[in-house]
Design a protein around this motif. Structure first.
Motif, PDB file in Angstrom:
ATOM      1  N   ARG A   1       0.749  -1.058  -0.164  1.00 33.69           N
ATOM      2  CA  ARG A   1      -0.082   0.251  -0.103  1.00 33.69           C
ATOM      3  C   ARG A   1       0.831   1.148   0.039  1.00 33.69           C
ATOM      4  N   HIS A   2       2.151   1.235  -0.560  1.00 35.66           N
ATOM      5  CA  HIS A   2       3.288   2.312  -0.501  1.00 35.66           C
ATOM      6  C   HIS A   2       3.368   2.906   0.819  1.00 35.66           C
TER       7      HIS A   2
ATOM      8  N   ASP B   1      -4.574  -8.725  -3.271  1.00 37.64           N
ATOM      9  CA  ASP B   1      -4.216  -8.553  -2.599  1.00 37.64           C
ATOM     10  C   ASP B   1      -3.443  -9.331  -2.358  1.00 37.64           C
ATOM     11  N   VAL B   2      -2.334  -9.725  -1.455  1.00 42.22           N
ATOM     12  CA  VAL B   2      -1.391 -10.983  -1.259  1.00 42.22           C
ATOM     13  C   VAL B   2      -0.761 -10.729   0.028  1.00 42.22           C
TER      14      VAL B   2
ATOM     15  N   PRO C   1       4.490  -9.416   0.109  1.00 39.69           N
ATOM     16  CA  PRO C   1       4.495  -8.523  -1.283  1.00 39.69           C
ATOM     17  C   PRO C   1       5.193  -8.967  -1.932  1.00 39.69           C
ATOM     18  N   LYS C   2       4.904  -8.838  -3.539  1.00 40.04           N
ATOM     19  CA  LYS C   2       6.005  -9.601  -4.472  1.00 40.04           C
ATOM     20  C   LYS C   2       7.722  -8.538  -4.234  1.00 40.04           C
ATOM     21  N   LEU C   3       7.431  -7.241  -4.216  1.00 43.78           N
ATOM     22  CA  LEU C   3       9.398  -6.370  -3.945  1.00 43.78           C
ATOM     23  C   LEU C   3       8.514  -5.623  -3.633  1.00 43.78           C
TER      24      LEU C   3
ATOM     25  N   SER D   1      -2.038  -3.324  -7.731  1.00 41.38           N
ATOM     26  CA  SER D   1      -1.884  -4.925  -7.670  1.00 41.38           C
ATOM     27  C   SER D   1      -1.390  -6.003  -7.905  1.00 41.38           C
ATOM     28  N   LYS D   2       0.152  -5.502  -8.684  1.00 41.92           N
ATOM     29  CA  LYS D   2       0.712  -6.053  -9.199  1.00 41.92           C
ATOM     30  C   LYS D   2       1.560  -6.838  -7.835  1.00 41.92           C
ATOM     31  N   GLY D   3       1.164  -6.274  -6.823  1.00 42.70           N
ATOM     32  CA  GLY D   3       1.469  -7.185  -5.280  1.00 42.70           C
ATOM     33  C   GLY D   3       3.413  -6.078  -5.291  1.00 42.70           C
TER      34      GLY D   3
END
Length: 538
Positions: A65-66, A297-298, A301-303, A334-336
């Motif tokens: 969510r930054h 939502d994961v 995060p992926k990164l 939305s890309k994680g």
């Protein structure tokens, strides 16, 4: 003890037995009593005391969510980045860090215990253990210590390149037409000499009619672009553009032991080129956005991407450029992918971007001048209501202390909490340059990217065309230049259709509608076009 092994934060009743703690402290403790995996930032500060029973944390799923890490120079922002990056790596999340000052490379080596570290660990109830983390080191164009990171001019695109070259809106639009022409004619723009060759051709007697159907390319505008390219090259910028182009999926790697790889982009060698490195970081982020799949939502995060010296990205930026950044930041969640902007004050970040940064770590601010005082008041207004006098607290924070508010596991803002931050477990400073060079040379990625490649592209094709024309008898009547094999034989009718398509695209107002369409699936597909960047061919 790693963060994944850390015990859950104590529930508020764990501190309620201390009668000296006022109700606001209990409410803050309740706001940070997460049950799921989280990163530990430190312990609450209240009324001049550090309260280790009240741990301040960030839920791991909320990292996409930054966020914003801000504060005056010397207040500890870099150490905060290091602290967060360590814990993300420990929980299997890859991290990207821009190392502008050259002091983040220490994250690859275990920290050194000393009195300050022991004191800080004791104050915040941290079980401090020295640890290094898996790292890859990169350098723009190979300038400095690191695996070379390059981008082709074609994939960098006209919008980002215009910002690097400091072109105005009209010149940016003309550059966009040049890119479009090169794409249509099979003239791949790999490096700066390719772009110069195409601009020169389009203003020559032979080529100036090519863009006639859409207004052409004025000699004055072409001259500005060529002069900007020459000045850019004179500053030693050519190595940043070329092949092999860096594959941004390398940033999402996980080490063999399950820890996330920390990708450190070493930037000290280009500190005096802020427009370049800030725009290059935007290219990395835009390329990631295009290539990564939608995940929603994961659990983690992926990164997580840390954008240091963020104000440099927004300085002198066009409205279209800012709109594109805003949409990318909004949709890349939305890309994680989580994006943290790092700068001195929140006012360095445009309001539309700032509104999307759910996690805030605000280090101390100074109020020595009227401008400082104005910035302080503006910063206070960006925080939720709190029992603190934030103007007083923000000017009194020590190094390694910050005011924090994050998103809870339910996505709601947590109470504002003045926090004494934990100490990083890795080395707080740069590693030895020789050790850094060894790490780079031993990386499996080094052989893939180290040596630059100069293959046939627009420059070579146009040079060959010019040589062929010079050696051929003069034609009886003027004719259009020969086209590449991919389009040869289409004839003037096809050329008119190309020009018509370009005219419709430029004149129909589609560029203005891009931002409105970004929220749809189609919008997500054309976000790369907002930046003018090309789709990667894999």
């Amino acid at each position: 003890m790693t963060d994944s092994e850390a015990p859950p934060a104590k529930a508020p009743e764990g501190v309620s037995g201390a009668p000296a703690l006022p109700q606001p402290v209990l409410e803050i403790a309740s706001g940070y009593a997460f049950t799921g995996p989280a990163l530990d930032l430190g312990a609450l500060l209240w009324d001049g005391r550090c309260l280790p029973d009240v741990q301040i944390r960030i839920p791991l799923p909320m990292l996409n969510r930054h966020g914003l890490v801000a504060g005056a120079t010397g207040t500890g922002k870099t150490k905060t980045l290091q602290l967060i990056a360590e814990q993300l790596s420990a929980q299997g999340v890859p991290v990207f860090l821009a190392d502008v000052k050259g002091d983040v490379s220490g994250i690859s080596a275990p920290g050194q215990e000393n009195d300050r570290v022991r004191t800080r660990a004791g104050e915040v109830r941290q079980e401090w253990t020295p640890a290094g983390f898996p790292c890859e080191f990169y350098a723009l164009g190979g300038m400095g210590h690191g695996i070379p990171v390059r981008a082709k001019i074609t994939s960098f695109g006209p919008v980002l390149l215009s910002k690097v070259l400091q072109l105005n809106q009209t010149q940016e639009q003309s550059l966009g037409l040049i890119f479009h022409y090169a794409d249509q004619k099979g003239l791949e723009l790999v490096d700066l000499k390719d772009l110069r060759a195409v601009v020169t051709f389009l203003t020559s007697d032979e080529g100036k009619s090519e863009l006639k159907g859409i207004g052409g390319l004025s000699t004055a505008t072409a001259g500005v672009i060529l002069r900007s390219l020459t000045a850019f090259e004179a500053q030693g910028m050519s190595p940043f553009f070329g092949e092999p182009e860096f594959d941004t999926s390398e940033l999402s790697r996980v080490a063999g032991d399950g820890r996330g790889t920390v990708s450190v982009l070493e930037l000290p060698a280009v500190q005096d080129k802020p427009q370049l490195f800030s725009t290059f970081l935007m290219w990395l982020l835009a390329d990631l956005f295009h290539d990564l799949p939608e995940v929603g939502d994961v659990d983690k995060p992926k990164l997580v991407f840390f954008f240091d010296e963020a104000h440099l990205l927004f300085n002198d930026a066009s409205k279209a450029f800012l709109d594109a950044i805003t949409q990318t930041v909004r949709l890349i969640r939305s890309k994680g992918v989580g994006v943290f902007f790092v700068t001195q004050t929140p006012k360095d970040v445009p309001g539309d971007v700032l509104a999307q940064l759910g996690n805030r770590v605000q280090h101390a601010l100074r109020a020595f001048t009227p401008d400082d005082q104005k910035a302080l008041k503006s910063t206070v207004k960006t925080f939720p209501n709190s029992p603190y006098d934030l103007e007083e607290v923000l000017t009194a924070l020590g190094t390694g202390e910050a005011v924090v508010t994050v998103l809870s596991e339910k996505g709601a803002p947590t109470p504002v909490a003045a926090t004494r931050l934990r100490a990083p477990e890795s080395l707080m400073g740069p590693v030895d340059p020789a050790a850094l060079d060894r790490a780079v040379g031993q990386s499996p990625l080094y052989g893939r990217y180290a040596e630059a490649v100069d293959r046939e592209s627009a420059y070579e094709k146009l040079t060959a065309r010019e040589a062929q024309a010079a050696s051929s008898p003069a034609p009886a009547a003027p004719s259009a230049p020969a086209e590449p094999a991919s389009s040869r034989g289409r004839g003037r009718k096809a050329d008119d259709q190309d020009s018509s398509v370009v005219e419709q695209v430029v004149g129909s107002g589609v560029f203005k509608s891009l931002a409105r369409s970004l929220g749809t699936q189609i919008g997500r597909e054309i976000t790369r076009s907002v930046f003018g960047t090309a789709r990667r061919r894999r």
